[in-house]
Design a protein around this motif. Structure first.
Motif, mmCIF file in Angstrom:
data_model
loop_
_atom_site.group_PDB
_atom_site.id
_atom_site.type_symbol
_atom_site.label_atom_id
_atom_site.label_comp_id
_atom_site.label_asym_id
_atom_site.label_seq_id
_atom_site.Cartn_x
_atom_site.Cartn_y
_atom_site.Cartn_z
ATOM 1 N N LYS A 179 0.865 -1.161 0.037
ATOM 2 C CA LYS A 179 -0.118 -0.113 0.017
ATOM 3 C C LYS A 179 0.842 1.338 -0.021
ATOM 4 N N PHE A 180 0.428 2.452 -0.643
ATOM 5 C CA PHE A 180 1.146 3.428 -0.930
ATOM 6 C C PHE A 180 -0.011 4.693 -0.726
ATOM 7 N N LYS A 181 0.631 5.867 -0.361
ATOM 8 C CA LYS A 181 -0.255 6.877 -0.261
ATOM 9 C C LYS A 181 0.306 7.879 -1.530
ATOM 10 N N ILE A 182 -0.446 8.518 -2.408
ATOM 11 C CA ILE A 182 -0.227 9.196 -3.292
ATOM 12 C C ILE A 182 -1.140 10.769 -3.509
ATOM 13 N N THR A 186 -4.808 14.777 -1.651
ATOM 14 C CA THR A 186 -5.606 14.080 -1.344
ATOM 15 C C THR A 186 -5.464 12.592 -0.805
ATOM 16 N N ASN A 187 -4.147 12.659 -0.637
ATOM 17 C CA ASN A 187 -3.726 10.988 0.207
ATOM 18 C C ASN A 187 -4.292 10.033 -0.030
ATOM 19 N N THR A 188 -4.562 9.822 -1.647
ATOM 20 C CA THR A 188 -5.232 8.495 -2.091
ATOM 21 C C THR A 188 -4.432 7.375 -1.640
ATOM 22 N N SER A 189 -5.085 6.273 -1.263
ATOM 23 C CA SER A 189 -4.537 5.129 -1.014
ATOM 24 C C SER A 189 -4.386 4.189 -2.407
ATOM 25 N N ILE A 190 -3.427 3.612 -2.768
ATOM 26 C CA ILE A 190 -3.431 2.792 -3.845
ATOM 27 C C ILE A 190 -2.595 1.447 -3.386
ATOM 28 N N VAL A 262 -6.719 1.665 -7.071
ATOM 29 C CA VAL A 262 -6.891 3.049 -6.608
ATOM 30 C C VAL A 262 -7.874 3.177 -5.864
ATOM 31 N N ASP A 263 -7.741 3.688 -4.557
ATOM 32 C CA ASP A 263 -9.139 4.033 -3.903
ATOM 33 C C ASP A 263 -10.133 5.055 -4.554
ATOM 34 N N GLY A 264 -11.172 4.770 -4.728
ATOM 35 C CA GLY A 264 -12.066 5.612 -5.412
ATOM 36 C C GLY A 264 -12.224 5.468 -6.757
#
Length: 506
Positions: A179-182, A186-190, A262-264
């Motif tokens: 898991k990463f934060k991009i 937005t700090n989107t989790s992928i 990708v979250d969302g």
């Protein structure tokens, strides 16, 4: 690699950013702690602050936490019950995911992700109880990759739900999930998923590095991420596949490819990908190999028809009448007798009208869009022929080209077919067959130079691999597909024993 994003460049920090902001600690006094949280979040209207007697402060953001869990498992267990240490408070709550933190930045980031901050008067440490809840639509059938035979469930916008779907298909501890934060805003989790023992380490490391080196404000969809981490972002051809089918995603993972969720976003990313794989459907694996082979050949034939049929007509009518059969010259001359425009203008006009109808039908509501597409095509086509703006033969060719562009299983590749048709028509109108060959050579050279995650884009045709070619255009019988594709350079090359099981005689 033809085009590189500045992956390895260190982005300069804003001048007005406070030094060592990440090292600011949590205040021990409750009043100071509340004030620091309000300042760090700009005191939004949905920031909820609750004082729980005798000495607890609960802070969370409304609509991000499960209110029922908050009332029953946290407030009910802590209210009017004195606890001397943080460990006693943690034991009193029946929350599975609780963390400790003494840094303000980490505390705020956890809160905006759905955690409840539990602060005790006199302690410079906070308990982070993760009771996040996120609204997501129910699982439904894929809309863009529908099939008759096979599973009828697709990804949705929830990252945890999508991972659970993959875990349902691949019940193995070898499935790795990183898991990463991009996105700084937005700090989107992928999630980066691959099979340990199958996926090539170099490809996994390359994709991991490209993700970690990204420095962007926002990431809202997987298509944006795919364009930013592919090998050549200037190319019109996609190098990574976007799919909404969990069975296709898992099949690619088991072949040694790497996937990203990708979250969302309801679309997953698969890499590496070859050109011919964009014309393969997951349903091909569920059909008999003869039928699946026929469908693959039909899609590739439709690709060439959609791209080159209209330019061939323009070139033949403008420069090369000798290639037209003699029996066909008379009706062709009669259909063009009343048309005042040259063939190139006539073809571009009709192609533009077709694209207008297609875009209008896609943007309107479903029932109205279908009506506009059918009625508009019939009315405009009939009126254009009767008014002498276009010939009926070209109208048939344009409609056939537009119909052939819909046969591609990949929406991204379908858009490419729609786009590259226009410059080829222009070249055919100026230089005839020489212009078509010039466009063909340019596209072929571009595809031969293209790579996908370092792998050749035109594999297995370039570099040539004879054994791989038979399972690219032709869908071989499953007993003959024991080896994984060489495109991914897998560690474990065999899916099953190459020798087929022979029936025993009774």
């Amino acid at each position: 690699m033809k085009f590189k994003l500045p992956f390895n460049k260190k982005q300069p920090q804003p001048i007005n950013e406070a030094p060592k902001e990440s090292l600011v600690r949590v205040a021990s006094a409750s009043d100071h702690f509340i004030q620091s949280i309000q300042n760090a979040t700009n005191n939004p209207a949905d920031l909820i602050i609750k004082l729980v007697p005798p000495n607890l402060t609960l802070i969370y953001i409304d609509n991000l936490v499960d209110i029922e869990t908050l009332n029953n498992d946290i407030i009910a267990n802590l209210q009017n019950k004195p606890h001397e240490t943080l460990e006693e408070i943690e034991i009193a709550m029946s929350i599975p995911e609780i963390q400790h933190s003494n840094l303000l930045k980490e505390t705020v980031e956890s809160m905006v992700n759905g955690s409840v901050l539990i602060h005790v008067e006199g302690y410079s440490q906070v308990l982070l109880a993760n009771i996040a809840t996120r609204e997501s639509r129910a699982l439904s059938a894929p809309e863009n990759e529908s099939q008759v035979i096979g599973t009828q469930v697709g990804f949705n916008e929830s990252l945890s739900t999508n991972i659970s779907l993959i875990r349902r298909y691949i019940v193995s501890p070898e499935l790795c999930n990183e898991k990463f934060k991009i996105g700084t805003r937005t700090n989107t989790s992928i999630s980066l998923l691959y099979m340990n023992g199958i996926a090539n380490d170099q490809m996994v490391n390359t994709l991991r590095q490209r993700i970690t080196d990204l420095y962007i404000d926002e990431l809202l969809d997987s298509a944006v991420l795919a364009e930013m981490i592919d090998d050549n972002s200037l190319s019109v051809f996609p190098q990574m596949l976007l799919t909404e089918r969990p069975d296709r995603f898992c099949d690619a993972i088991l072949d040694g490819k790497v996937g990203i969720l990708v979250d969302g976003s309801s679309m997953a990313i698969i890499a590496p990908q070859s050109f011919t794989e964009f014309f393969q459907s997951q349903e091909d694996q569920n059909l008999r190999w003869q039928i699946a082979t026929f469908l693959r050949l039909l899609r590739l034939t439709a690709f060439f028809l959609s791209v080159y049929l209209t330019p061939f007509y323009v070139a033949a009518v403008t420069f090369h009448y000798e290639v037209i059969p003699q029996a066909f010259l008379v009706p062709l001359s009669e259909s063009r007798a009343l048309v005042p425009f040259p063939p190139i203008f006539e073809a571009l006009l009709l192609e533009f009208i077709i694209e207008l109808l297609r875009e209008a039908g896609a943007r309107l509501p479903t029932k109205i869009g279908q009506t506009i597409g059918i009625v508009g095509g019939i009315v405009i086509g009939t009126a254009a022929v009767q008014a002498g703006i276009t010939s009926n033969i070209l109208l048939i060719i344009i409609a056939l080209s537009a119909l052939a562009s819909f046969t591609s299983p990949s929406y991204m590749m379908g858009n490419v077919i729609r786009l590259i048709r226009f410059p080829i028509i222009i070249l055919a109108g100026f230089w005839g067959f020489y212009g078509i060959m010039l466009a063909f050579c340019f596209i072929l050279i571009h595809l031969l130079r293209q790579t996908s995650l370092g792998a050749p884009y035109m594999s297995p045709f370039y570099p040539p691999r004879m054994k791989e070619m038979r399972d690219s255009i032709v869908r071989m019988p499953i007993p003959l597909t024991a080896k994984r594709p060489a495109l991914t350079r897998p560690k474990d090359k065999n899916k099953f024993k190459p020798q087929p099981v022979k029936p025993k005689k009774s």
